[in-house]
Scaffold this motif. Structure first.
Motif, PDB file in Angstrom:
ATOM      1  N   ASP A 275       1.372  -1.946   8.504  1.00  0.00           N
ATOM      2  CA  ASP A 275       1.988  -2.682   7.411  1.00  0.00           C
ATOM      3  C   ASP A 275       3.493  -2.700   7.618  1.00  0.00           C
ATOM      4  O   ASP A 275       4.111  -1.645   7.772  1.00  0.00           O
TER       5      ASP A 275
ATOM      6  N   GLY B 217     -10.738   0.802   9.205  1.00  0.00           N
ATOM      7  CA  GLY B 217      -9.821   1.942   9.110  1.00  0.00           C
ATOM      8  C   GLY B 217     -10.322   2.986   8.127  1.00  0.00           C
ATOM      9  O   GLY B 217     -10.181   4.194   8.347  1.00  0.00           O
TER      10      GLY B 217
ATOM     11  N   ASN C 266      -5.617   1.356  18.156  1.00  0.00           N
ATOM     12  CA  ASN C 266      -6.616   2.095  18.940  1.00  0.00           C
ATOM     13  C   ASN C 266      -6.705   1.574  20.374  1.00  0.00           C
ATOM     14  O   ASN C 266      -7.010   0.402  20.603  1.00  0.00           O
TER      15      ASN C 266
ATOM     16  N   GLY D  62      -3.661  -1.631  11.198  1.00  0.00           N
ATOM     17  CA  GLY D  62      -3.439  -0.305  11.780  1.00  0.00           C
ATOM     18  C   GLY D  62      -4.439   0.090  12.863  1.00  0.00           C
ATOM     19  O   GLY D  62      -4.091   0.785  13.822  1.00  0.00           O
ATOM     20  N   VAL D  63      -5.705  -0.351  12.735  1.00  0.00           N
ATOM     21  CA  VAL D  63      -6.735   0.034  13.714  1.00  0.00           C
ATOM     22  C   VAL D  63      -6.474  -0.616  15.084  1.00  0.00           C
ATOM     23  O   VAL D  63      -6.964  -0.146  16.109  1.00  0.00           O
TER      24      VAL D  63
ATOM     25  N   CYS E 195       0.839  -1.199   0.000  1.00  0.00           N
ATOM     26  CA  CYS E 195       0.000   0.000   0.000  1.00  0.00           C
ATOM     27  C   CYS E 195       0.873   1.247   0.000  1.00  0.00           C
ATOM     28  O   CYS E 195       1.567   1.508  -0.972  1.00  0.00           O
TER      29      CYS E 195
ATOM     30  N   GLU F  13      -8.948   9.273  17.488  1.00  0.00           N
ATOM     31  CA  GLU F  13      -8.680   8.754  18.839  1.00  0.00           C
ATOM     32  C   GLU F  13      -8.259   9.885  19.786  1.00  0.00           C
ATOM     33  O   GLU F  13      -8.723   9.963  20.923  1.00  0.00           O
TER      34      GLU F  13
ATOM     35  N   ASP G 278     -11.031   6.915   8.528  1.00  0.00           N
ATOM     36  CA  ASP G 278     -10.479   7.919   7.612  1.00  0.00           C
ATOM     37  C   ASP G 278     -11.574   8.800   7.015  1.00  0.00           C
ATOM     38  O   ASP G 278     -11.418  10.021   6.910  1.00  0.00           O
TER      39      ASP G 278
ATOM     40  N   GLY H 241      -7.572   7.668  11.818  1.00  0.00           N
ATOM     41  CA  GLY H 241      -7.655   6.935  13.082  1.00  0.00           C
ATOM     42  C   GLY H 241      -6.999   7.636  14.260  1.00  0.00           C
ATOM     43  O   GLY H 241      -7.656   7.900  15.281  1.00  0.00           O
ATOM     44  N   PRO H 242      -5.715   7.972  14.134  1.00  0.00           N
ATOM     45  CA  PRO H 242      -5.034   8.610  15.270  1.00  0.00           C
ATOM     46  C   PRO H 242      -5.685   9.945  15.654  1.00  0.00           C
ATOM     47  O   PRO H 242      -5.818  10.263  16.830  1.00  0.00           O
TER      48      PRO H 242
ATOM     49  N   SER I 295      -7.690  -2.877   9.204  1.00  0.00           N
ATOM     50  CA  SER I 295      -6.777  -1.889   8.638  1.00  0.00           C
ATOM     51  C   SER I 295      -7.539  -0.950   7.725  1.00  0.00           C
ATOM     52  O   SER I 295      -8.770  -0.964   7.700  1.00  0.00           O
ATOM     53  N   GLY I 296      -6.794  -0.156   6.958  1.00  0.00           N
ATOM     54  CA  GLY I 296      -7.431   0.770   6.033  1.00  0.00           C
ATOM     55  C   GLY I 296      -8.152   0.045   4.903  1.00  0.00           C
ATOM     56  O   GLY I 296      -9.095   0.563   4.333  1.00  0.00           O
ATOM     57  N   GLY I 297      -7.705  -1.169   4.604  1.00  0.00           N
ATOM     58  CA  GLY I 297      -8.294  -1.902   3.489  1.00  0.00           C
ATOM     59  C   GLY I 297      -9.079  -3.135   3.903  1.00  0.00           C
ATOM     60  O   GLY I 297      -9.785  -3.713   3.078  1.00  0.00           O
TER      61      GLY I 297
HETATM   62  O1  KG4 Z   1      -2.630  -1.557   8.494  1.00  0.00           O
HETATM   63  P1  KG4 Z   1      -2.465  -0.112   8.161  1.00  0.00           P
HETATM   64  O2  KG4 Z   1      -1.255   0.583   8.696  1.00  0.00           O
HETATM   65  O3  KG4 Z   1      -2.388   0.082   6.618  1.00  0.00           O
HETATM   66  C1  KG4 Z   1      -3.339   0.131   5.652  1.00  0.00           C
HETATM   67  O4  KG4 Z   1      -4.431  -0.449   5.759  1.00  0.00           O
HETATM   68  O5  KG4 Z   1      -2.966   0.772   4.645  1.00  0.00           O
HETATM   69  O6  KG4 Z   1      -3.794   0.632   8.644  1.00  0.00           O
HETATM   70  C2  KG4 Z   1      -4.001   1.989   8.453  1.00  0.00           C
HETATM   71  C3  KG4 Z   1      -5.380   2.315   8.984  1.00  0.00           C
HETATM   72  C4  KG4 Z   1      -5.848   3.705   8.624  1.00  0.00           C
HETATM   73  O7  KG4 Z   1      -7.161   3.615   8.115  1.00  0.00           O
HETATM   74  C5  KG4 Z   1      -5.814   4.445   9.945  1.00  0.00           C
HETATM   75  O8  KG4 Z   1      -6.783   5.457  10.048  1.00  0.00           O
HETATM   76  C6  KG4 Z   1      -6.064   3.333  10.935  1.00  0.00           C
HETATM   77  O9  KG4 Z   1      -5.382   2.226  10.423  1.00  0.00           O
HETATM   78  N1  KG4 Z   1      -5.558   3.663  12.274  1.00  0.00           N
HETATM   79  C7  KG4 Z   1      -6.327   3.789  13.374  1.00  0.00           C
HETATM   80  C8  KG4 Z   1      -5.470   4.184  14.437  1.00  0.00           C
HETATM   81  N2  KG4 Z   1      -4.204   4.255  13.935  1.00  0.00           N
HETATM   82  C9  KG4 Z   1      -4.276   3.935  12.622  1.00  0.00           C
HETATM   83  N3  KG4 Z   1      -7.651   3.633  13.551  1.00  0.00           N
HETATM   84  C10 KG4 Z   1      -8.139   3.839  14.786  1.00  0.00           C
HETATM   85  N4  KG4 Z   1      -7.390   4.228  15.850  1.00  0.00           N
HETATM   86  C11 KG4 Z   1      -6.059   4.407  15.716  1.00  0.00           C
HETATM   87  N5  KG4 Z   1      -5.324   4.790  16.764  1.00  0.00           N
END
Ligand code: KG4
Ligand code: ZN
Length: 342
Positions: free
Chosen positions: A305, A166, A277, A273-274, A14, A187, A170, A183-184, A139-141
């Motif tokens: 990732d 995720g 949280n 990534g989520v 990604c 939160e 976003d 996400g961050p 995650s985001g996907g």
């Molecule tokens: O697994 P990841 O790093 O990569 C992709 O999916 O590309 O996940 C990223 C996702 C994003 O949508 C971001 O908003 C979410 O994880 N994320 C969070 C937090 N940190 C990152 N969602 C909720 N709370 C968080 N603290």
């Protein structure tokens, strides 16, 4: 004495370029993650920019991973690279690099499934989970709820019908005028908001299946934003963030713990990534404590990732004697990625 197995991991599925060197499937000798901040300018990942950035970042990150591991390229046993699922242009950069690198060194190249790697990432810090395990990848996907019976032995229990968890963070962050990734930011703001200010829906929580859906929740937030109008205060934005986050956590934790009970799981692993949280972690920790099973959440670098989990799966594939054929191509979708999803 046998020589150590040294696997170079490469992750470019990604918008994060990552490299790692893993020794004997256990000891992380080096691990680098370069986040591509350029996407912040556009409020989301722009595929063309991501592949171009991977192209620039990957060669120096591989050099750096070897330097930090204090090994020469000639000492590597194999290269492991994410081959699916992900953005095709991004995957191709990593795979083309890995194939050329492996060919030049005369070592095998292992193609790794990114989601499968997330399922097992906690192993790097916690050792293998007691099985059967439930794994939640958020995650985001992706939003995947999976029963893990062993390496390569999975039963898919639930996925999202629309947005990934995720992605919902976003999109709602965008609605609230916060930055990307959302996400961050949500939160942080939720910490000072009232989670009961808005009674947002807990999508599909009352249904017996283990699927998720987040688009209705996003619409509910959009309607609340409209109702508050342009004069919305910071306090009101925090309330929206807190109420939205509470709805997501209730839904994710509710279905995940239901899966734990249905399967009689002996551990719960969370990745993606989520999983960063804190509210989600705390809720799942409480649920696991009540059931007397361990919760395995990797540290933040291994939730996101990362190439360490790719190197781990590469080591396992190597150990199992798998060989990746030159005909195997990159695959964008999880459904077509060859994972046993029955
Ligand atoms: O697994 P990841 O790093 O990569 C992709 O999916 O590309 O996940 C990223 C996702 C994003 O949508 C971001 O908003 C979410 O994880 N994320 C969070 C937090 N940190 C990152 N969602 C909720 N709370 C968080 N603290
Ligand atoms: Zn991921």
């Amino acid at each position: 004495m046998n020589r150590a197995h040294l696997v170079l991991g490469i992750e470019t599925s990604c918008d994060d370029t990552s490299t790692a060197v893993l020794e004997d499937g256990r000891r992380l000798r080096s691990h680098l993650i370069a986040a591509q901040d350029v996407h912040r300018l556009y409020g989301g990942v722009v595929p063309e920019l991501a592949s171009r950035a991977h192209l620039e970042l990957l060669p120096p990150l591989v050099e750096r991973a070897l330097a930090e591991a204090e090994i020469a390229a000639s000492e590597l046993t194999a290269v492991a690279v994410t081959r699916a699922p992900g953005l095709v242009g991004s995957l191709v950069v990593g795979v083309a690099f890995a194939r050329a690198y492996g060919a030049a060194l005369g070592i095998p190249v292992m193609g790794v499934n990114h989601i499968e790697a997330h399922l097992h990432a906690a192993t790097l810090e916690h050792g293998e989970s007691p099985l059967p395990a439930i794994a939640l990848v958020v995650s985001g996907g992706h939003t995947e709820l999976v029963e893990v019976r062993g390496f390569g032995r999975y039963r898919w229990l639930g996925s999202t019908r629309d947005d990934a968890a995720g992605e919902a963070f976003d999109k709602v962050a965008k609605l609230l005028g916060l930055g990307f990734p959302g996400g961050p930011a949500i939160e942080r703001l939720a910490a000072i908001g009232d989670r009961e200010a808005h009674a947002f829906p807990r999508p599909m929580l009352d249904r017996p299946d283990l699927d998720f859906s987040f688009s209705g929740l996003k619409t509910a937030v959009a309607l609340a934003v409209d109702r508050l109008g342009p004069a919305r205060t910071e306090r009101q934005t925090a309330d929206l963030a807190a109420s939205f986050q509470a709805a997501v956590i209730d839904t994710l934790a509710g279905k995940t713990l239901r899966a734990v009970d249905a399967v009689g799981a002996r551990s719960l692993a969370v990745g993606g990534g989520v999983a960063a949280n804190r509210g989600l972690r705390e809720r799942l920790a409480r649920g696991c404590e009540e059931r007397g099973i361990p919760l395995r959440v990797p540290s933040l670098r291994l939730c996101a990732d990362n190439a360490a989990m790719i190197a781990l799966l590469g080591s396992w594939l190597l150990e199992r004697g798998d060989r990746w054929s030159d005909e195997d191509d990159v695959v964008a979708s999880l459904e077509e990625s060859g994972l046993p999803m029955g």
